[in-house]
Design a protein around this motif. Structure first.
Motif, PDB file in Angstrom:
ATOM      1  N   GLU A  83     -11.448 -30.129  38.328  1.00  0.00           N
ATOM      2  CA  GLU A  83     -11.834 -29.482  39.566  1.00  0.00           C
ATOM      3  C   GLU A  83     -13.345 -29.319  39.644  1.00  0.00           C
ATOM      4  OE1 GLU A  83      -9.534 -25.862  39.208  1.00  0.00           O
ATOM      5  OE2 GLU A  83      -8.037 -26.661  40.593  1.00  0.00           O
TER       6      GLU A  83
ATOM      7  N   TRP B 255     -14.937 -30.597  48.033  1.00  0.00           N
ATOM      8  CA  TRP B 255     -14.263 -30.513  46.744  1.00  0.00           C
ATOM      9  C   TRP B 255     -14.081 -31.930  46.211  1.00  0.00           C
ATOM     10  CZ3 TRP B 255     -13.042 -25.991  44.275  1.00  0.00           C
ATOM     11  CH2 TRP B 255     -13.092 -24.816  45.036  1.00  0.00           C
TER      12      TRP B 255
ATOM     13  N   TRP C 276     -16.951 -29.525  42.734  1.00  0.00           N
ATOM     14  CA  TRP C 276     -17.416 -29.852  44.085  1.00  0.00           C
ATOM     15  C   TRP C 276     -18.676 -30.703  44.032  1.00  0.00           C
ATOM     16  CZ3 TRP C 276     -17.239 -24.713  42.328  1.00  0.00           C
ATOM     17  CH2 TRP C 276     -18.468 -24.128  42.003  1.00  0.00           C
TER      18      TRP C 276
ATOM     19  N   ASN D 248      -8.511 -34.718  44.036  1.00  0.00           N
ATOM     20  CA  ASN D 248      -7.584 -34.492  42.910  1.00  0.00           C
ATOM     21  C   ASN D 248      -6.626 -35.657  42.682  1.00  0.00           C
ATOM     22  OD1 ASN D 248      -5.922 -34.271  45.118  1.00  0.00           O
ATOM     23  ND2 ASN D 248      -5.299 -32.153  44.740  1.00  0.00           N
TER      24      ASN D 248
ATOM     25  N   ASP E  60     -10.073 -25.823  49.739  1.00  0.00           N
ATOM     26  CA  ASP E  60      -9.497 -26.776  48.798  1.00  0.00           C
ATOM     27  C   ASP E  60      -8.121 -27.220  49.274  1.00  0.00           C
ATOM     28  OD1 ASP E  60      -7.907 -24.588  48.295  1.00  0.00           O
ATOM     29  OD2 ASP E  60      -8.050 -24.711  46.116  1.00  0.00           O
TER      30      ASP E  60
END
Length: 841
Positions: A177, A136, A179, A139, A90
């Motif tokens: 968060e 991931w 994946w 963000n 990550d």
């Protein structure tokens, strides 16, 4: 076409070290098929390797190592039933995803914030469907490096925040968060991690007509969408692209997909080479956040070809009949998205692995004309490994060769003489998996024999290695790591001892140009960066102790001041700590009691148990003040740790403030005061040290010109050893890592699980105080507790500075917990924690 066989002038790439497995072990480590590898922003490397026992049972292993101590390997029995196909770190470098050929995905996180202790508590499963791509969710944080503005004074001009939306947001805009993965049958699966710990998983087909997906990759767009590229493995089939949108509806994860324009590789449209490269072997977006550019590699049994494609928006021509009916004006002309080839190589040897840069370079001109120029910057190149054992660094757009490495130059073991090796028949040793570091200055490769190699990539690649240019590149990347918080170990690989002084000075100069608020945020990070640089030169090695001590002093000062509470709730805007600093700076009296009278002592009242729990930290402050003053007569000796403090008005002022705080607390609980061994029972040691410290501080404080300490002060300091017993401070031991030993650029051969006997660094040999001998009493560097020669408590050590502290806290008071929270995740220098055995050296 670009010829990769022609290396550019000035290209440079060399081997730093090789790590291999023990040859005659009861269990055999064999490379997994496929072999996965990942490099985190904290310079941790994760890779897969199967462990075959005597009865031929396979255990799927994930190995994690720190690049500074590669022999100290941590192996995780992954409990994957099938071969591990993907590994992915990550953005923080503290969590790792692993996926296998049975559709199982596991999320690994550090247990107790230790880099060699991992646990998997969450995951997802697409049963029986192998995972071919994994990532991931984005963000929304993207920082661009503006190379053309590397000479600007403000970090805000060099590194700018790019507007980029997260893949999915929670209430209030916080990124969610999770994946995303692609399976071999054409499914896309998304797992979301809710704040409560619950995992929401959804699986959807990429399109209505599902087909086999042999290769896939994942990228993100600035609008928050996800782009998936897939290929069935045949170069005669198109490379398909899909837009994936993720949302949460009624507490369930929802996936929507849309087909995007596809492409056929150029080599398949050439009639002369239509069937020459039947298989697509590599499919990669040039960056995770660059969905408009993709790299493709088609191969035969013996050769390969590489193509770089770009997605462009082009105007759609309108028929004249429709032009007459409804004329198209300005921006109203219809457009269409089309894939256009940017560049392609000639026929190459068969490509075995590809590594792409992670450095987010932003250039003002990115067209092919500029890209084909010989100018090169770290982050603009990608790595290609070939079956003949060579590695090429090529420009990511023009595919022009910048450097070539041949693995025939085998490194010698550090403890063995060179021997003549005969050539062996069979396939050449070549990399099966590769990864570039986050600054693109280092490359790790795992070969078909299971050995791990780390290569240095020159910061001046594509140019003659000119020191001034290399310094500018290294400085720019150090500033980038300072801003982002990424580890800078791979930059240190390129710092020569002669560069250290210039880099430290230029780094400090750039730091002082920033705003006061930004300087406060980066104050500890630049100290840790200076300390790591100074380790590399014998001329600056004593400063390492000073920088780490200053980090410790800042942490103690902040913690102790935060314990002070205003007597009344409706206090003015300044905190008790701020008022303490202001009053101590204003009152230059050498009498500690007169300074204390000007303070509101009721703000310093703490619980008796709290004061007693802080005694070890207060003792360190008192010992350090005594050590500094006693070393003043020897101030000309640069080889003495603590030398830089004698001219540092800010640090001396901080010590002076702490002495006042300790004096007040001593009135409340005398047993918390520092203990001194004095020759006279009537001597007030605290008053004596405060008086001398104030005189020294006045000489070098920020207000007014600095002056030399007068002879009277030096004479009084000369008398200190006859009045008080001078303590021997426990400085941090010299690190046993590799970076300071790699300066001669001679590759080392290491072995997993066996600490090497490395040649001593010239920098550390000059200081006996930095060496630690077996059987010598050890100390908890952060709690200042003595552990004895053979500690019985479990400890952890910093992977960068070597600082050692106990895993479990021996004290439960609130103040001690507050102190320990400052370094529970990372060391004060920013390094990761690594559990050490009870018998650590």
């Amino acid at each position: 076409m670009c010829d990769l066989r022609r290396p550019a002038a000035g290209g440079m790439m060399d081997l730093a070290y090789v790590c291999e497995w023990e040859k005659w072990s009861r269990s055999t480590h064999c490379p997994s098929v496929p072999l996965a590898c990942a490099w985190s922003c904290r310079n941790l490397i994760a890779f897969t390797m199967d462990l075959r026992s005597d009865d031929q049972d396979l255990t799927r292993m994930i190995h994690i190592l720190d690049t500074e101590h590669p022999w100290d390997l941590h192996s995780i029995p992954s409990e994957h039933r099938e071969a591990i196909t993907c590994l992915e770190w990550d953005q923080s470098g503290s969590r790792l995803l692993s996926a296998d050929a049975d559709g199982q995905i596991k999320c690994w996180s550090m247990a107790d914030h230790l880099a060699n202790s991992w646990e998997s508590s969450v995951g997802s499963l697409v049963e029986g469907d192998p995972i071919v791509a994994l990532s991931w969710l984005h963000n929304g944080v993207k920082l661009a490096l503006h190379v053309e503005k590397s000479g600007a004074s403000s970090f805000g001009e060099k590194f700018s925040r790019v507007k980029f939306s997260p893949s999915l947001t929670l209430f209030g805009g916080k990124p969610m968060e999770g994946w995303i993965a692609v399976t071999v049958s054409g499914l896309v699966t998304v797992s979301l991690l809710k704040p409560s710990g619950q995992v929401l998983t959804s699986t959807e087909s990429l399109c209505r007509l599902r087909g086999r997906v042999a290769l896939a990759d994942i990228a993100f767009t600035g609008g928050g969408n996800i782009v998936v590229a897939t290929a069935d493995g045949s170069s005669a089939s198109p490379v398909q692209f899909y837009k994936v949108c993720v949302s949460v509806v009624s507490e369930k994860c929802r996936i929507d997909t849309e087909i995007l324009p596809s492409l056929f590789m150029r080599c398949t449209t050439d009639l002369n080479r239509k069937d020459k490269f039947p298989a697509i072997t590599h499919l990669k977006f040039l960056a995770r956040d660059m969905s408009e550019q993709v790299l493709l590699c088609a191969s035969s049994q013996t050769s390969s070809i590489v193509e770089c494609w770009s997605l462009r928006k082009e105007g759609l021509p309108v028929n004249n009949i429709f032009q007459q009916i409804s004329p198209v004006v300005g921006d109203k002309q219809p457009t269409i998205l089309k894939w256009r080839i940017l560049s392609a190589t000639n026929d190459l040897d068969r490509v075995s692995a590809v590594a792409l840069p992670k450095l987010p370079i932003s250039l003002t001109n990115t067209d092919l004309k500029v890209a084909s120029d010989t100018q090169f910057y770290p982050g603009l190149g990608l790595a290609l490994a070939f079956h003949d054992g060579s590695v090429h660094i090529v420009h990511r757009l023009s595919l022009q060769t910048m450097a070539v490495f041949y693995s025939s130059a085998t490194p010698r073991p550090v403890d063995e003489p060179a021997i003549k090796r005969t050539r062996t028949a069979g396939p050449a040793v070549h990399f099966k998996a590769m990864q570039l570091s986050w600054t693109s200055l280092a490359l790790v490769g795992i070969d078909n024999q299971g050995k791990l190699s780390v290569l240095r990539l020159s910061p001046s690649m594509g140019h003659p290695l000119e020191v001034g240019l290399a310094l500018r590149h290294l400085l720019f990347l150090l500033e980038y790591c300072m801003v982002t918080g990424y580890d800078w170990w791979d930059i240190l690989l390129h710092v020569q001892p002669s560069m250290v002084q210039s880099l430290v000075e230029k780094l400090h100069e750039e730091y002082t140009r920033q705003t006061a608020a930004l300087q406060q945020v980066l104050s500890t990070r630049i100290l840790a960066m200076k300390a790591s640089l100074c380790k590399l030169s014998p001329c600056t090695v004593t400063r390492v102790c000073d920088y780490h001590t200053k980090l410790f002093l800042i942490a103690i000062s902040s913690t102790l001041k935060s314990l002070l509470r205003p007597h009344f709730l409706n206090t003015p805007d300044k905190s008790p700590g701020d008022r303490l600093t202001e009053i101590c700076a204003k009152i230059t009296d050498v009498d500690i009691d007169k300074v204390m009278i000007n303070l509101k002592t009721e703000e310093f009242v703490l619980d008796m148990n709290t004061l007693q729990a802080l005694q070890q930290l207060l003792q360190w402050v008192g010992d350090f003040v005594l050590y500094l003053l006693a070393s003043l007569p020897n101030q000309g000796s640069l080889l003495r740790p603590g030398h830089s403090f004698l001219r540092d008005g800010t640090s001396l002022g901080m010590l002076r403030e702490l002495m006042v705080v300790i004096r007040i607390w001593g009135l409340l609980k005398p047993s918390c005061l520092p203990v001194y061994t004095a020759t006279s029972d009537t001597q007030d040691s605290m008053s004596l040290l405060f008086r001398l410290l104030t005189k020294l501080w006045i000489c070098c404080r920020d207000e007014g010109p600095a002056s030399e300490p007068d002879e009277a002060l030096v004479d009084e300091c000369c008398l200190l050893p006859s009045q008080l017993l001078i303590p021997s401070l426990d400085w941090l031991p010299a690190s046993d890592g590799l970076v300071s030993r790699l300066q001669p650029k001679q590759p080392l051969r290491l072995q997993f699980g066996r600490a090497p006997t490395l040649p001593g660094s010239a920098a550390t040999l000059q200081l006996d105080g930095l060496a630690r001998h077996p059987g010598q009493p050890k100390i908890d560097h952060l709690r200042r507790l003595h552990l004895g020669a053979y500690p019985t408590e479990e400890c952890k050590a910093c992977t960068r500075c070597g600082c050692v502290t106990m895993l479990k806290s021996p004290n439960r008071t609130t103040a001690v917990k507050q102190w320990e929270q400052r370094w529970i995740k990372n060391c004060l220098c920013g390094g990761l924690w690594w559990r050490v055995p009870l018998s650590y050296p």
